[in-house]
Design an enzyme around this catalytic site. Structure first.
Site: not given
Length: 938
Positions: A272, A477
């Site tokens: 992800d 992230h």
């Protein structure tokens, strides 16, 4: 004998669905019979705290009686429950569970150890006390359940991505003992799978050609086994961290895995993140990783990525084997439909016969449930379905490599056609990231030089590791991208402030060591942390708190004493500043000539030597533009293509432009600009003597909702592609929209510069803390500020400072020096106070003979005894094959090539010739060296 009844297909399917449903008819269906006899817990008590207390401290607190239905909270608090249990004697021989249902994320503690998570969202609502209660087993025990007042994915008010609700309360809805019917569970799993097999999907499956899973795996993932994957410190963003920061993600991550689990990762597991830099394959390969797994490109909004298993070739030609699980998810539950999709959707059928099926609650944590595991065990060898094996990533990639002869190759970046807003959201986080990358670079360099020059100086290895780990943590992230809640953003800013404060302290200590032993009063050391000589205007502190401008020359990766008095004007042309009768202002340093209209827009930018105009005819540059910015759903993450339809230039008022500094070593003009009703901007346009670019120092007070601020520069240049800096290099992207792949790049990311060039001339746009960018046709656009309201309603609100610069150039951007110019903008010369006088002479530690090669990093080796070994990291920046010489004034005993994990290359010995090392590079190649130093004299 009764005649068999005619079975209606739809009725039968729906009967089975209801028979196994966890929602409907649970009073009489199979799901409702999973548990048999039950009894309440013997006693339940709790206490709440806003802190995250360790277990040993929490259990000593005062617990008060609690009962089912009690509320606790609010958001971000923690509630600890003491659960006292007495198992009925009649349950001997049965499997006994604690059934627990509450809001929030729970964790069961037994005998002082965490044993299992409990969360309704993750479908973990029972804990196995014993799989068979024996006669001699204790009947009474005490557990603790630690419940965090938030969900798996935060605590959004009304939706997952909304800003957290700070007043939200949580509730316990079940706490009881129950007998678990394992036979009913097995029947339930079988019926779920049979139902899936029976469903307009089985027919398609029979017709299609699919690869079976013939996995020859070397080990199974046993229950409770941990398989180290990833290789990095955190699940990092794949776009915004610098090349060196990406190296440190792997260096810290791989060393940690080796220390804790006895081996390094052979897979880069990044399910992800919001895109993948073209330099990742080279970084992976040099960190011992040959395999890459993700699934995020399945989120592409415009184009479907054409492969699931392929070779990914990076900017320098390095290749890794990449796999995208065809199920397009890392949170599958083991249903028949998902397994069939994994085979049917595989775009590389025929080229490979294996694929991954990632099951469990992957996003937000939680892992698989026992039901998921049992479903997949049933699918091990079920007629009409793919064969499924519980296995390991290592065995998966071994199988993929076996079938890799026919795989396709994808060259360059893996660009995610979604979440483009993350290049800009939370500008203060982006600025903190860029500044702290610079600070750690400078501290490592100066500390390395101090080690080489002073026997008394100790390299601050432990402090630097702590600071690097803080920075790497923020490169998760959903942090550096700005797609985080307010609490996380606040913590990130605190981390950056810690890095700044401790980093500056370490810089001062290293400067003091470099000046040690010099006689006389205190002085000032001017330090250049870049690998080329620099002559620049610098504001030097003077007694009484004043500053004066001086033109200083400092050698590459070295220092020079500060001027002791005001210098005369340099031999090159000084800066002339002229304000015309119409209030327009011209700045001219003999290299470039800048003309601003009375509102602050750029009407002309001329390269003086050739007379070439850089601004397109009939247009203005430095044009601020405002867009409506309302994405489809992912507010902080996305900016949609349709925002471009709402472009609105921000018009200034004539007469706001005024002269600031009147010329000489520096000239400037400044103006004010109102942006909407609630936001305003002030800007100083600065030109220094001898400088090839003009700087725009900008301050914005930003108070908008769902607006996007950019600045545009229409160039008198025509080219079908623009160049953008990435980690350890650059790449080209189209300036047109010929295909859907081109159009999907309407908003892209870059690091310190982008350039639009035609033969013989170009225009580069530099920046000191921005990442979002685009070039459409001939218009260079830098993305400045967004104003999303979820998941952080305060994102980007307040005061911002940033600088961008414009550099017209003759010839290619490589030959014109755009790359060192962008470095210089981001790495200013340092004026460091010394406890004693600064050294009388300038000194350079390192220099490189070719402008195509950048010496990016100088640091102590991770395993260096007494700081006697340094690591140097260099890369080829122009995209060319080149031989170069690395010069050093340090006392080098031995030089050898190494990988990014600082492991010696057995064939990498480098001979030292007259304090020089010869190096050979291919385009965009990164090389690391180990330099063993002679100890400095005492």
């Amino acid at each position: 004998m009764a005649a068999p009844a005619l079975k209606h297909w739809r009725t039968t399917l729906e009967r089975v669905e209801k028979f196994v449903s966890p929602l409907y008819f649970t009073d009489c269906n199979l799901h409702g019979r999973l548990f048999g006899d039950s009894c309440p817990v013997a006693a339940l008590s709790s206490f709440q705290t806003p802190e995250r207390l360790p277990y040993q401290e929490a259990v000593r607190q005062e617990f008060r009686p609690a009962q089912i239905g009690d509320s606790f909270g609010p958001t971000w608090w923690t509630c600890w429950f003491r659960v006292e249990l007495t198992i009925p004697e009649a349950w001997v021989g049965q499997e006994v569970h604690l059934r627990w249902e509450s809001d929030g994320e729970g964790l069961v503690w037994r005998d002082g150890e965490p044993v299992q998570g409990l969360t309704k969202e993750g479908e973990k609502t029972s804990y196995v006390l014993t799989d068979r209660l024996e006669e001699g087993d204790p009947r009474s025990l005490t557990l603790y359940v630690e419940v965090a007042c938030n969900g798996l994915l935060g605590a959004g008010k009304g939706s997952m991505i909304a800003a957290p609700d700070p007043e939200k309360m949580f509730q316990v809805s079940r706490a009881e003992l129950a007998v678990f019917r394992r036979d009913v569970h097995r029947l339930l799993v079988d019926l779920e799978l049979l139902l899936g097999i029976a469903k307009a999907q089985q027919l398609e499956w029979v017709k299609s050609h699919y690869p079976g899973l013939h996995a020859r795996l070397q080990e199974f993932a046993c229950r409770g086994q941990f398989v180290p994957v990833g290789g990095t410190w955190v699940e990092m963003d794949g776009n915004l961290p610098s090349g060196e920061a990406m190296v440190r993600q792997f260096l810290q991550g791989q060393n940690f895995f080796l220390q804790e689990f006895g081996k390094m990762c052979s897979e880069f597991w990044l399910p992800d993140t919001f895109g993948y830099s073209a330099q990742l394959p080279q970084i992976m390969r040099s960190c011992g990783i040959r395999h890459f797994l993700t699934q995020k490109l399945s989120w592409n909004l415009v184009n479907s990525f054409p492969h699931h298993t392929f070779f990914w070739e990076g900017l320098d030609g390095s290749r890794v084997l990449a796999h995208f699980p065809p199920g397009d998810s890392y949170g599958m539950q083991g249903s028949v439909e998902e397994v069939l999709k994994t085979v049917v959707k595989n775009r590389d059928k025929g080229r490979t016969n294996h694929s991954a099926f990632l099951f469990g609650f992957g996003d937000g944590g939680g892992g698989p449930t026992q039901t998921m595991v049992d479903r997949l065990k049933r699918l091990h060898n079920t007629d009409g379905l793919p064969r499924v094996q519980l296995s390991s990533p290592g065995r998966l990639f071994s199988a993929l490599e076996t079938d890799s002869g026919q795989l396709c190759t994808w060259v360059g970046e893996l660009f995610l056609e979604l979440h483009n807003g993350t290049y800009t959201t939370h500008a203060q986080i982006k600025k903190g990231n860029r500044e702290c990358e610079r600070i750690l670079h400078d501290v490592e360099l100066l500390s390395s030089l101090a080690v080489a020059r002073s026997a008394q100086f100790l390299y601050p290895a432990a402090q630097l590791q702590d600071l690097w780990r803080l920075l790497l943590l923020n490169q998760f992230h959903d942090v550096v991208t700005g797609s985080c809640i307010e609490l996380v953003a606040e913590e990130a800013m605190c981390h950056y402030e810690d890095i700044r404060a401790h980093g500056n302290t370490l810089l001062s200590a290293a400067a003091a060591a470099l000046c040690a032993g010099e006689p006389g009063p205190e002085g000032l050391l001017i330090v250049n942390t870049l690998p080329w000589k620099r002559t620049e205007v610098l504001a030097l502190p003077r007694p009484g708190g004043a500053h004066s401008l001086a033109l200083v020359t400092v050698p590459s990766m070295g220092y020079a004493p500060a001027p002791t008095s005001l210098q005369p004007l340099p031999p090159q042309q000084p800066v002339f500043v002229v304000q015309e009768a119409d209030s327009s202002v011209t700045l001219d340093n003999g290299i470039i000539r800048v003309t601003l209209d009375p509102t602050g827009c750029l009407t002309s930018l001329v390269l003086v030597a050739s007379g070439r105009e850089a601004i397109a005819e009939g247009t203005v540059g430095n044009q601020f533009v405002l867009f409506d910015d309302v994405p489809l759903y992912w507010d902080a993450w996305d900016v949609m293509d349709y925002h471009l339809e709402t472009r609105k230039p921000v018009r200034g008022q004539a007469g706001t432009l005024a002269v600031g500094i009147e010329g000489g070593m520096r000239g400037s003009a400044w103006f004010l600009l109102q942006i909407g009703a609630n936001s305003r901007l002030s800007q100083e346009v600065v030109l220094d003597v001898g400088c090839p670019y003009v700087r725009f120092h900008t301050e914005v007070h930003w108070h908008e909702a769902h607006k996007f601020l950019k600045v545009e520069f229409p160039a008198r240049v025509r080219s079908p592609q623009a160049t953008y800096e990435v980690q350890f290099g650059h790449l080209q992207r189209p300036t047109h929209h010929n295909t859907s792949w081109d159009w999907a790049r309407f908003e892209v990311w870059a690091h310190r510069w982008m350039d639009l060039s035609e033969h013989g001339f170009g225009l580069a746009l530099l920046n000191d803390c921005k990442y979002g960018a685009s070039v459409r046709g001939n218009v260079l656009s830098l993305s400045l500020l967004r104003a999303p309201k979820a998941p952080d309603a305060t994102a980007d609100m307040g005061r911002h400072e940033f600088t961008y610069a414009l550099m017209p150039h003759k010839g290619s951007f490589q030959d014109a020096g755009v790359i060192p110019a962008a470095y210089s903008l981001n790495f200013p010369l340092l004026a460091l106070p010394a406890p004693g006088p600064a050294p009388a002479a300038a000194w350079s530690a390192f220099s490189v003979s070719s402008p195509a090669v950048v010496l990016e990093t100088v640091k102590q080796a991770e395993t260096s005894p007494q700081g006697s070994t340094l690591v140097l990291r260099l890369y080829e920046a122009h995209g060319s094959h080149v031989d170069c010489w690395l010069h050093t004034s340090l006392p080098v005993q031995e030089a050898v090539l190494c990988d990014l994990l600082e492991r010696r290359d057995p064939a990498g010995h480098l001979p030292l010739q007259d304090d020089r090392l010869k190096l050979t590079f291919s385009p965009f190649q990164v090389q690391s060296l180990l330099l063993v130093l002679q100890p400095p004299p005492n």
